[in-house]
Design a protein around this motif. Structure first.
Motif, short mmCIF file in Angstrom:
data_model
loop_
_atom_site.label_atom_id
_atom_site.label_comp_id
_atom_site.label_asym_id
_atom_site.label_seq_id
_atom_site.Cartn_x
_atom_site.Cartn_y
_atom_site.Cartn_z
N ALA A 144 0.82 -1.14 0.08
CA ALA A 144 -0.01 -0.04 0.04
C ALA A 144 0.83 1.49 -0.06
O ALA A 144 0.52 2.33 -0.65
CB ALA A 144 -0.98 0.05 1.29
N ALA A 145 2.04 1.20 0.85
CA ALA A 145 2.93 2.26 0.74
C ALA A 145 3.75 2.55 -0.44
O ALA A 145 4.54 3.63 -0.83
CB ALA A 145 3.74 2.18 1.82
N GLY A 146 3.70 1.45 -1.51
CA GLY A 146 4.36 1.58 -2.83
C GLY A 146 5.88 1.30 -2.69
O GLY A 146 6.72 1.67 -3.63
N ILE A 147 6.05 0.56 -1.54
CA ILE A 147 7.64 0.37 -1.53
C ILE A 147 8.11 -1.13 -1.50
O ILE A 147 9.10 -1.55 -1.25
CB ILE A 147 8.26 0.80 -0.16
N ASN A 148 6.94 -1.85 -1.85
CA ASN A 148 7.37 -3.39 -2.02
C ASN A 148 8.32 -3.81 -2.92
O ASN A 148 9.19 -4.67 -2.56
CB ASN A 148 5.94 -4.32 -2.42
N ASP A 149 8.30 -3.18 -4.29
CA ASP A 149 9.26 -3.18 -5.45
C ASP A 149 10.48 -3.07 -4.91
O ASP A 149 11.75 -3.77 -4.85
CB ASP A 149 8.91 -2.80 -6.50
N VAL A 150 10.65 -1.90 -3.99
CA VAL A 150 12.05 -1.51 -3.46
C VAL A 150 12.71 -2.40 -2.36
O VAL A 150 13.76 -2.68 -2.52
CB VAL A 150 11.85 -0.05 -2.99
N GLN A 151 11.81 -2.84 -1.73
CA GLN A 151 11.96 -3.90 -0.62
C GLN A 151 12.42 -5.06 -1.35
O GLN A 151 13.60 -5.71 -0.79
CB GLN A 151 10.76 -4.19 0.29
#
Length: 430
Positions: A133-140
């Protein structure tokens, strides 16, 4: 001291003890003494059944769970998308609360659900920030995969350095410059033993290895030095067709494959974050390169949610804590109750920053150790102070939206920074 905010009386409280295959759920409805206990397997149909049940109460719903690996994320996502409030409880706080409530260390899933429900009711829980939801899943995923590949690459390199090279070509290790270079492994794949080099005369070897080592300063002199080293090597006389050399080449191929994967992830991360203003600002800070910037964004998410830099320091585990009981007062030290991976990356960034020529991090480090440069304990404390400073600067530039303004703190009598200099250095010295 942390202030607890108990849940309102009209909220349906849901405690979920997470497991791989099934979850223990305990539901407390306002106005009813009897709680509802149920087991919810980790299937789509069972998650839907739980959501329908909770929506049927017609009241606000707050769900709490303990983060358990990644098993909690699918159900937490479904509950959040259904409009329910999702909270997390600390594993340490859960264990201590369980011991206090039940006067023992024994545990089981239903008991944990009761403790989670109690902690949710009194407000001893944390807001759940979903990475998707925060938009950082790909970055993680990029950051964690890069760390896993870098770790595997280090293990393979250690196997080569401590097993294969001592047996077959001990002297060649001094030509390895850094672990990021592929040329050294390409060279070992082509010439794994001294005999494979000395089988050729010197000009023929230089010609055969010329394209293997890539672009090098004084390449001919380097290859000539390797040739002369091979002539006096103490490596075991193993023929190239031996199974042992085939195993050596298999490990070399694994190392080269990991290097290619790492480079691919770094290029993908740079492309993914090329338009991110936060990423660009982090890259301006001395000591922070693309991978550390990626790790900071992956682990911390949106740093603007931390109202004060002390909150971010606590999130990193860089806050101070003191053990005290009665007249006893222990030493004040870092709590380390925070994100260890984020703390380690900030530490690494500080290490790089103090080795650069001119910046406020190095200036602070030099002033810190000035009274005894060879005191190991003082240097360790100085590095810890630099790590905390790095965290404050990271939080400051992201929260303020300002670019990093480098400032070199000059020699200051008495170790104090002049007010005018402190004002000009504000973004870098918070």
């Amino acid at each position: 001291m942390t202030t607890l905010h108990p849940m309102p009386d009209d909220v349906v409280l849901v405690a979920i003890d997470i497991a791989k295959a099934r979850n223990e759920v305990l539901i407390e409805t306002p106005g009813q003494k009897r709680r509802r206990r149920m087991t919810v397997p980790n299937t789509r149909a069972e998650h839907d059944r739980l959501i329908v049940l909770l929506k049927g109460f017609g009241r606000p719903v707050a769900c709490a769970m303990e983060a358990t690996g990644n098993y909690h994320r699918p159900i937490a996502w479904r509950l959040r998308e259904a409009g329910f409030q999702v909270r997390l409880v600390s594993s340490v706080a859960l264990a201590r609360t369980r011991e206090a409530l039940h006067n023992g260390w024994d545990k089981n899933d239903p008991k944990d659900a009761q403790v989670i429900l109690h902690m949710l009711r009194i407000g001893a829980s944390q807001t759940y920030h979903d990475p998707l939801a925060a938009g950082i899943n790909d970055v993680q995923e990029l950051s964690k995969t890069h760390e896993a590949i870098a770790g595997a690459k280090t293990q393979v390199l250690h196997r080569i350095q401590t097993h294969y090279l001592p047996l077959y070509f001990p002297e060649v290790d001094r030509f390895r410059q850094n672990s990021r270079s592929d040329w050294f492994f390409a060279f070992l794949d082509r010439f794994p033993t001294p005999a494979s080099i000395t089988a050729l005369d010197k000009p023929a070897f230089i010609e055969a290895a010329w394209s293997v080592v890539g672009r090098k300063v004084s390449k001919e002199r380097l290859l000539g030095d390797i040739y002369e080293t091979a002539k006096t090597s103490i490596g075991l006389p193993i023929p190239l067709e031996a199974p042992a050399i085939r195993m050596f080449r298999l490990v070399i191929a694994e190392a080269r494959s990991l290097i290619r994967q790492r480079n691919e992830i770094e290029a993908m991360a740079d492309q993914l974050l090329a338009e991110s203003k936060d990423y660009k600002r982090l890259r301006q800070i001395p000591g922070i390169g693309p991978i550390i910037a990626l790790a900071i964004l992956a682990e911390a998410g949106d740093l603007r949610r931390f109202g004060h830099h002390r909150q971010f320091l606590k999130f990193c585990g860089l806050d101070l804590s003191t053990q005290q009981s009665g007249t006893y007062r222990g030493q004040t030290r870092l709590s380390k109750y925070g994100n260890a991976r984020l703390r380690r990356n900030l530490w690494l960034a500080g290490q790089v920053a103090i080795r650069q020529k001119e910046n406020s991090f190095r200036d602070k480090f030099e002033r810190y150790i000035a009274r005894d440069r060879h005191n190991a304990d003082l240097r360790r404390k100085a590095l810890t102070a630099i790590t905390a400073k790095m965290a404050r600067v990271v939080h400051a530039i992201i929260k303020s939206g300002d670019d990093y303004r480098p400032f070199v703190e000059g020699p200051v009598p008495g170790g104090r920074t002049p007010l005018s200099s402190a004002v000009r250095a504000q973004p870098a010295t918070l």
